[in-house]
Design a protein around this motif. Structure first.
Motif, PDB file in Angstrom:
ATOM      1  N   LEU A   7      17.403  30.762  64.106  1.00 49.21           N
ATOM      2  CA  LEU A   7      16.389  31.736  63.729  1.00 49.21           C
ATOM      3  C   LEU A   7      16.317  31.913  62.216  1.00 49.21           C
ATOM      4  O   LEU A   7      15.228  32.105  61.656  1.00 49.21           O
ATOM      5  CB  LEU A   7      16.667  33.075  64.423  1.00 49.21           C
ATOM      6  N   ALA A   8      17.457  31.835  61.535  1.00 52.17           N
ATOM      7  CA  ALA A   8      17.423  31.878  60.070  1.00 52.17           C
ATOM      8  C   ALA A   8      16.637  30.700  59.517  1.00 52.17           C
ATOM      9  O   ALA A   8      15.830  30.850  58.582  1.00 52.17           O
ATOM     10  CB  ALA A   8      18.850  31.874  59.518  1.00 52.17           C
ATOM     11  N   GLY A   9      16.856  29.524  60.097  1.00 52.09           N
ATOM     12  CA  GLY A   9      16.116  28.353  59.646  1.00 52.09           C
ATOM     13  C   GLY A   9      14.628  28.478  59.899  1.00 52.09           C
ATOM     14  O   GLY A   9      13.801  28.080  59.064  1.00 52.09           O
ATOM     15  N   ALA A  10      14.269  29.034  61.056  1.00 53.79           N
ATOM     16  CA  ALA A  10      12.849  29.183  61.382  1.00 53.79           C
ATOM     17  C   ALA A  10      12.169  30.191  60.461  1.00 53.79           C
ATOM     18  O   ALA A  10      11.037  29.983  60.005  1.00 53.79           O
ATOM     19  CB  ALA A  10      12.707  29.607  62.842  1.00 53.79           C
ATOM     20  N   VAL A  11      12.846  31.296  60.183  1.00 49.26           N
ATOM     21  CA  VAL A  11      12.270  32.310  59.287  1.00 49.26           C
ATOM     22  C   VAL A  11      12.130  31.750  57.879  1.00 49.26           C
ATOM     23  O   VAL A  11      11.108  31.958  57.207  1.00 49.26           O
ATOM     24  CB  VAL A  11      13.127  33.590  59.307  1.00 49.26           C
ATOM     25  N   GLU A  12      13.154  31.056  57.412  1.00 45.63           N
ATOM     26  CA  GLU A  12      13.050  30.449  56.082  1.00 45.63           C
ATOM     27  C   GLU A  12      11.896  29.453  56.017  1.00 45.63           C
ATOM     28  O   GLU A  12      11.154  29.400  55.022  1.00 45.63           O
ATOM     29  CB  GLU A  12      14.357  29.752  55.732  1.00 45.63           C
ATOM     30  N   PHE A  66      26.354  28.700  61.485  1.00 48.54           N
ATOM     31  CA  PHE A  66      25.365  29.303  60.593  1.00 48.54           C
ATOM     32  C   PHE A  66      25.453  28.678  59.209  1.00 48.54           C
ATOM     33  O   PHE A  66      24.439  28.274  58.625  1.00 48.54           O
ATOM     34  CB  PHE A  66      25.597  30.808  60.506  1.00 48.54           C
ATOM     35  N   ALA A  67      26.662  28.562  58.681  1.00 50.16           N
ATOM     36  CA  ALA A  67      26.827  28.001  57.335  1.00 50.16           C
ATOM     37  C   ALA A  67      26.417  26.529  57.289  1.00 50.16           C
ATOM     38  O   ALA A  67      25.677  26.102  56.385  1.00 50.16           O
ATOM     39  CB  ALA A  67      28.280  28.160  56.882  1.00 50.16           C
ATOM     40  N   MET A  68      26.888  25.737  58.230  1.00 50.42           N
ATOM     41  CA  MET A  68      26.602  24.307  58.204  1.00 50.42           C
ATOM     42  C   MET A  68      25.122  24.008  58.433  1.00 50.42           C
ATOM     43  O   MET A  68      24.520  23.187  57.723  1.00 50.42           O
ATOM     44  CB  MET A  68      27.451  23.589  59.265  1.00 50.42           C
ATOM     45  N   GLU A  69      24.528  24.680  59.396  1.00 54.15           N
ATOM     46  CA  GLU A  69      23.117  24.413  59.682  1.00 54.15           C
ATOM     47  C   GLU A  69      22.198  24.938  58.581  1.00 54.15           C
ATOM     48  O   GLU A  69      21.175  24.317  58.271  1.00 54.15           O
ATOM     49  CB  GLU A  69      22.745  25.031  61.036  1.00 54.15           C
ATOM     50  N   ARG A  70      22.568  26.037  57.966  1.00 54.44           N
ATOM     51  CA  ARG A  70      21.796  26.505  56.819  1.00 54.44           C
ATOM     52  C   ARG A  70      21.912  25.511  55.662  1.00 54.44           C
ATOM     53  O   ARG A  70      20.946  25.224  54.960  1.00 54.44           O
ATOM     54  CB  ARG A  70      22.324  27.874  56.349  1.00 54.44           C
ATOM     55  N   ALA A  71      23.121  24.981  55.454  1.00 60.42           N
ATOM     56  CA  ALA A  71      23.304  23.975  54.404  1.00 60.42           C
ATOM     57  C   ALA A  71      22.509  22.717  54.716  1.00 60.42           C
ATOM     58  O   ALA A  71      21.948  22.090  53.801  1.00 60.42           O
ATOM     59  CB  ALA A  71      24.787  23.652  54.248  1.00 60.42           C
ATOM     60  N   MET A  72      22.442  22.345  55.981  1.00 64.83           N
ATOM     61  CA  MET A  72      21.636  21.171  56.358  1.00 64.83           C
ATOM     62  C   MET A  72      20.164  21.403  56.034  1.00 64.83           C
ATOM     63  O   MET A  72      19.461  20.503  55.542  1.00 64.83           O
ATOM     64  CB  MET A  72      21.811  20.887  57.847  1.00 64.83           C
ATOM     65  N   ASP A  73      19.686  22.611  56.289  1.00 69.07           N
ATOM     66  CA  ASP A  73      18.292  22.922  55.958  1.00 69.07           C
ATOM     67  C   ASP A  73      18.050  22.847  54.456  1.00 69.07           C
ATOM     68  O   ASP A  73      17.013  22.340  54.002  1.00 69.07           O
ATOM     69  CB  ASP A  73      17.932  24.318  56.471  1.00 69.07           C
ATOM     70  N   ARG A  74      18.997  23.350  53.676  1.00 64.76           N
ATOM     71  CA  ARG A  74      18.833  23.296  52.228  1.00 64.76           C
ATOM     72  C   ARG A  74      18.888  21.851  51.722  1.00 64.76           C
ATOM     73  O   ARG A  74      18.181  21.474  50.787  1.00 64.76           O
ATOM     74  CB  ARG A  74      19.921  24.130  51.530  1.00 64.76           C
ATOM     75  N   LEU A  75      19.744  21.037  52.337  1.00 63.59           N
ATOM     76  CA  LEU A  75      19.819  19.626  51.956  1.00 63.59           C
ATOM     77  C   LEU A  75      18.525  18.900  52.317  1.00 63.59           C
ATOM     78  O   LEU A  75      18.046  18.046  51.551  1.00 63.59           O
ATOM     79  CB  LEU A  75      21.006  18.963  52.654  1.00 63.59           C
ATOM     80  N   ALA A  76      17.936  19.256  53.459  1.00 65.34           N
ATOM     81  CA  ALA A  76      16.664  18.645  53.848  1.00 65.34           C
ATOM     82  C   ALA A  76      15.579  18.939  52.818  1.00 65.34           C
ATOM     83  O   ALA A  76      14.789  18.056  52.457  1.00 65.34           O
ATOM     84  CB  ALA A  76      16.252  19.163  55.225  1.00 65.34           C
ATOM     85  N   VAL A  77      15.545  20.168  52.315  1.00 73.32           N
ATOM     86  CA  VAL A  77      14.574  20.522  51.273  1.00 73.32           C
ATOM     87  C   VAL A  77      14.853  19.725  50.007  1.00 73.32           C
ATOM     88  O   VAL A  77      13.937  19.186  49.369  1.00 73.32           O
ATOM     89  CB  VAL A  77      14.624  22.038  50.995  1.00 73.32           C
ATOM     90  N   GLU A  78      16.114  19.636  49.633  1.00 70.62           N
ATOM     91  CA  GLU A  78      16.487  18.908  48.418  1.00 70.62           C
ATOM     92  C   GLU A  78      16.069  17.445  48.491  1.00 70.62           C
ATOM     93  O   GLU A  78      15.622  16.857  47.500  1.00 70.62           O
ATOM     94  CB  GLU A  78      18.006  19.016  48.222  1.00 70.62           C
ATOM     95  N   LEU A  79      16.212  16.838  49.664  1.00 73.79           N
ATOM     96  CA  LEU A  79      15.900  15.422  49.827  1.00 73.79           C
ATOM     97  C   LEU A  79      14.444  15.169  50.213  1.00 73.79           C
ATOM     98  O   LEU A  79      13.997  14.013  50.231  1.00 73.79           O
ATOM     99  CB  LEU A  79      16.809  14.809  50.895  1.00 73.79           C
ATOM    100  N   GLY A  80      13.707  16.217  50.565  1.00 72.96           N
ATOM    101  CA  GLY A  80      12.333  16.035  51.013  1.00 72.96           C
ATOM    102  C   GLY A  80      12.246  15.390  52.378  1.00 72.96           C
ATOM    103  O   GLY A  80      11.311  14.635  52.668  1.00 72.96           O
TER     104      GLY A  80
END
Length: 813
Positions: free
Chosen positions: A778-783, A392-406
């Motif tokens: 599911l957290a990633g999809a909802v976000e 959960f922590a790592m994949e959520r961080a990956m999603d946030r990094l994806a947003v940061e990098l576009g």
């Protein structure tokens, strides 16, 4: 799910039984109501136990008065902590043991917190046993509990693990310097330099919330003493019968051979039944002390509040990446809420540590884990055991990094996956056994490619864009969508994981050819719904060369296999399965040798198939197992007794895995979120998994499906909530929400097969895999669905009220 042929789906190309979707042989008995759970085992003259449990989260016990309870109708005995003070406190010794290699390399801190069988001086959590009443039935025992008077002096309560780490925090265990139960750290490379030179850095605080296994059958244990031999028999829903046997023997001062533990039919374990509990020690003690059989079974409130909890972790995680989106470093400071006692030591914290990197290539790492004691029910492994939390922590961080990098989230993941040609891949960390961590096999890019294709990412993005187009510039709640429905938002998420399966140190299989010609297979690992009586029989049938229906499987009986570990940690198939395979091959050899002697031919000229040993020459002699076993030895004609050619055909194998077999998977989910109600609908759930060769595809699919269902429960519904006073607020199913089949969507499954080189069968564990990724995906999809509002999902469960709160907070920010 679309089905290929069983053989294609198994990854196996040889053998008659391995790789086939054989219907579970145990199901007919269970579905007809003929199961034998602990509560079904009628012991004449049994008394029943009921436990008085603390209503306080932290308090000193000033006095316990049982006078009135002792005179209540039907009461046989009432015991307090003083009455069992001569018995040693409980420790889960095997789970608390630190492997020598791990100790030498990382020098972890592991503090022991022995738990009294009944609290004497103070209580540390709501639900801790304080007294036990033994009566002619449970109703009378419960009535007598109300007559036990206990005076408590309440003490300050700690629920938040971060608060419990403060210097001024009250200490739960006064013999310890603070509330730290375990601490361990690991480093790879030079993370400080990597972060300093990174193109992009994201820093987040994610929480994995507390919830519980909640098996449909709660815990139960019964015991009786044989009046003739004095031997103690214990029936339990345990996942680890040999450990329970040894613990009972130690507690009662007996030789382990004087205790016989039988794991009866079990209605779900999920790790909660894989540890020791004080009730499992007190019930056998009561049976010996009273000279009568004793039964205890847990009610649902006890299960939710007093059986082990799980999952609660805080991750302060940072990811650093270069301009191309490649991860250069990760740092994570993990805080694990252990509850009131350290039950399993490094098991969950270290699983989180060594699974954080997942399938990604990360050259620089610093992970620090602390397990903290609080005034909550103790926490232990639950299906996935530290992996769902860290994923959960790592994949959520990956999603946030994806947003940061576009970068699209699936593309960022693809750029960082370990490739198949890099296998075996060394992460630089140390695995749970204390050896250098290595991924033995896998094809992580293929997992992701299949998940992306099945999820139809391009189609989802197109639909999402069309829905957002009229109001993409506004962060205010939408009023209407193109298709005419109000305020519903589409999102897609991804999550990948690895799982080191096949935990040692060993597992046992014993195979006997019986005089009837049937084959008895006894394994140390009991079943709690995994289908061992089918899958293990398939392995044995192929190894020996006999029909499936002549094999009887016994699991979890300490007399049938005096040595064993149990069914935990996705280890049964890898360990017991390979022990079965090896024992079966040896038995096959013995059968052929015995048949050759009986038929007067060479062993090399015989073929054993379908339980018949026959000559490879047309018209040659043959003999079936019943005839072979039933006639050997003939009266007055002794057979050779040189140890290899005796008449008893039996083999025992203890399989010791040389390393972990690494399973893996990729999940994708498409959801629709209603901004007005906060309701989440899962429109499409994709799972692609790799568990090496598959013994029984139908059973494997059921295992993955069940894991995903529990993961969805944790993602959207389940939470064990505590108030600041340490009182559990979700102690019944009125408050603690468990999903039903109606809440679980149809699953779109696929699989790849990369056989493990760590064992003969090439198998990997898969019992826990399905539960690891649902919370993250599911957290990633909802976000993703709520991106127009700027929502960031940092914890679950994603209940309607939490989703609405996230939207309001984002809009108001």
């Amino acid at each position: 799910m679309s089905h290929a042929s069983d053989r294609d789906r198994s990854g196996q190309s040889n053998g008659n039984w391995i790789g086939r979707s054989v219907p579970r042989v145990e199901d007919d008995r269970l579905l007809r109501g003929a199961g034998r759970y602990v509560d079904d085992i009628a012991l004449p003259g049994a008394v029943e136990a009921a436990f008085l449990r603390s209503p306080h989260a932290h308090a000193r016990i000033e006095s316990v008065d049982v006078t009135a309870a002792l005179t209540a109708p039907g009461v046989v005995a009432v015991w307090t902590g003083d009455d069992v003070a001569d018995l040693p406190a409980m420790l889960n010794k095997e789970e608390l043991r630190t492997p020598p290699g791990l100790a030498a390399l990382l020098d972890p801190l592991v503090r022991m917190t022995p738990m009294p069988l009944l609290a004497r001086d103070k209580v540390l959590y709501v639900g801790q046993p304080v007294a036990v009443v033994l009566a002619e039935n449970r109703y009378l025992a419960e009535d007598a509990l109300e007559l036990v008077e206990v005076r408590y002096a309440p003490l300050p309560v700690l629920v938040d693990p971060e608060h419990a780490l403060r210097e001024d925090a009250v200490r739960l265990h006064e013999d310890l310097p603070d509330n730290t139960a375990v601490a361990v750290a690991a480093r790879v490379g030079d993370p400080e330099t990597a972060f300093a030179g990174a193109h992009a850095v994201v820093s987040e605080r994610f929480e994995a919330h507390r919830y519980v296994a909640s098996p449909i059958e709660t815990r139960a244990v019964s015991a009786q003493v044989d009046p003739y031999s004095g031997r103690l028999t214990v029936w339990s829903g345990t996942q680890t019968p040999h450990r329970l046997r040894d613990a009972v023997a130690h507690t009662l001062g007996l030789d382990s051979a004087a205790v016989h533990v039988i794991a009866a039919d079990v209605g779900g374990g999920f790790g909660q039944k894989g540890i020791l509990y004080v009730e499992e020690l007190l019930v056998p003690h009561a049976a010996r002390r009273l000279g009568r059989p004793v039964l205890w079974r847990e009610d649902r409130n006890e299960n939710l509040t007093a059986s082990s909890h799980a999952r609660e972790q805080i991750h302060r995680i940072e990811l650093a990446a270069d301009a191309g989106g490649r991860i250069v470093a990760v740092r994570d400071r993990i805080t694990v809420n252990f509850g009131a006692y350290n039950m399993t030591g490094l098991v969950v914290p270290y699983n989180s540590l060594c699974h954080l990197l997942g399938p990604y290539r990360v050259p620089n790492v610093h992970i620090d884990v602390t397990g903290v004691l609080t005034n909550t029910t103790f926490a232990t492994p639950y299906r996935g055991a530290g992996r769902p939390e860290t994923v959960f922590a790592m994949e959520r961080a990956m999603d946030r990094l994806a947003v940061e990098l576009g970068i699209e989230p699936e593309e960022l993941r693809a750029r960082n996956l370990v490739r198949p040609d890099e296998m075996p891949y060394a992460t630089g960390l140390v695995d749970r056994s204390g050896s250098p961590q290595s991924y033995d096999s896998g094809d992580f890019p293929e997992l992701l490619r299949r998940a992306v294709a099945k999820a139809d990412v391009e189609g989802v993005r197109a639909r999402q864009s069309a829905r957002r187009k009229p109001h993409h510039a506004s962060r205010q709640p939408s009023r209407r969508r193109e298709d005419g429905r109000d305020g519903k938002h589409l999102g897609i998420g991804f999550a990948l994981y690895i799982e080191a399966t096949g935990l040692g140190p060993f597992e046992t299989a014993r195979i006997d050819l019986l005089p009837s010609g049937r084959v008895r297979l006894a394994i140390g690992a009991p079943s709690q719904g995994q289908g061992h009586r089918t899958s293990m029989a398939q392995i044995a049938a192929d190894a020996i060369g006999v029909p499936l229906d002549v094999i009887d499987v016994i699991g979890g009986d300490t007399d049938a296999t005096p040595f064993g570990v149990g069914t935990i940690a996705s280890r049964a198939l890898v360990n017991a399965g390979n022990a079965t395979h090896r024992a079966g091959r040896l038995v096959r050899e013995r059968i052929v040798e015995a048949a050759a002697r009986r038929l007067g031919v060479t062993a090399e000229s015989l073929v054993l198939s379908e339980g018949v040993a026959s000559s490879d020459q047309p018209g040659g002699p043959s003999i079936g197992l019943a005839e072979l076993a039933g006639k050997a030895p003939l009266p007055g004609v002794p057979e050779p007794t040189d140890g290899r050619h005796g008449t008893e055909i039996s083999e025992t194998v203890h399989f010791r895995p040389p390393g972990f077999a690494v399973a893996s998977g990729a999940h994708a989910a498409v959801v629709e979120v209603d901004e007005h109600t906060g309701e989440i609908e899962i429109l499409h759930y994709v799972v692609v998994h790799d568990a090496g060769n598959i013994v029984n595809p139908m059973i494997a699919e059921g295992q993955v499906t069940g894991g995903i269902a529990q993961g969805i429960g944790g993602a959207l519904y389940e939470e064990m909530v505590y108030g600041p006073d340490g009182q559990p607020r979700t102690g019944t199913y009125m408050d603690y929400l468990v999903p039903t089949s109606s809440e679980i969507p149809d699953l779109d499954m696929d699989e790849i097969f990369t056989p493990s080189p760590m064992n003969d069968l090439g198998v990997k564990g898969l019992g826990e895999g399905g539960a690891i990724a649902p919370q993250a995906v599911l957290a990633g999809a909802v976000e993703d669905a709520l991106r127009p509002f700027g929502v960031v999902v940092r914890r679950g469960p994603l209940s309607p009220s939490r989703v609405r709160a996230l939207i309001r907070a984002a809009v108001d920010a």
